[in-house]
Motif scaffolding. Structure first.
Motif, short mmCIF file in Angstrom:
data_model
loop_
_atom_site.label_atom_id
_atom_site.label_comp_id
_atom_site.label_asym_id
_atom_site.label_seq_id
_atom_site.Cartn_x
_atom_site.Cartn_y
_atom_site.Cartn_z
N VAL A 156 -9.94 -11.43 -12.97
CA VAL A 156 -10.87 -10.97 -11.94
C VAL A 156 -11.83 -12.12 -11.66
O VAL A 156 -12.41 -12.69 -12.58
N ILE B 289 -8.51 -10.14 -7.67
CA ILE B 289 -7.90 -9.56 -8.86
C ILE B 289 -6.44 -9.98 -8.83
O ILE B 289 -5.78 -9.89 -7.79
N MET C 38 -16.49 -4.48 -5.37
CA MET C 38 -16.04 -4.64 -6.75
C MET C 38 -16.86 -3.81 -7.76
O MET C 38 -17.49 -4.35 -8.66
N GLN D 43 -16.92 -1.04 -10.93
CA GLN D 43 -16.04 -0.90 -12.11
C GLN D 43 -14.85 0.01 -11.79
O GLN D 43 -13.73 -0.28 -12.20
N VAL E 11 -12.34 -1.91 -9.56
CA VAL E 11 -11.60 -2.91 -10.34
C VAL E 11 -10.54 -2.22 -11.19
O VAL E 11 -9.39 -2.68 -11.25
N ARG F 152 -6.67 -2.91 -10.60
CA ARG F 152 -5.89 -3.50 -11.70
C ARG F 152 -4.69 -2.61 -12.02
O ARG F 152 -3.58 -3.09 -12.22
#
Length: 108
Positions: free
Chosen positions: A15, A27, A51, A53, A56, A60
């Motif tokens: 990241v 990412i 971005m 948490q 992300v 991901r």
């Protein structure tokens, strides 16, 4: 550098925040060939303001699933649906065996 690479391997994703373009974040996850060598990556870039948490984690997860699909496809192309006898079930990095396609379920 080696310590950073070990950290990236352990995390499974990279990241970045404004490292290449100010105000943009990226990412990326690795792509593996049937022999488990890294042959590329799959990534995307978005404004840093997105971005959180949660974002992300979701990104991901989605990128990892896409990497898994690509790894599965590379195994099928290389060895067919029966899989490579050298690659026993559970030996593939992202899927339990080359003959079973990763789940394509959305929203889970």
């Amino acid at each position: 550098v080696k310590a950073r690479l070990r950290d990236l391997r352990a995390a499974g994703a990279a990241v970045t925040h404004s490292e290449l373009d100010i105000g943009m974040a990226g990412i990326a996850v690795p792509l593996f060939d049937p022999q488990e060598d890294v042959v590329g990556s799959i990534s995307f870039v978005t404004p840093v303001r997105h971005m959180t948490q949660k974002f992300v984690a979701t990104a991901r997860d989605n990128l990892s699933k896409a990497s898994e699909e690509i790894h599965w496809a590379l195994c099928v192309l290389a060895y067919g649906h029966t899989g490579n006898p050298e690659l026993k079930p559970g030996k593939l990095r992202h899927s339990k065996n080359a003959a079973k396609r990763p789940s394509r379920a959305r929203g889970s």
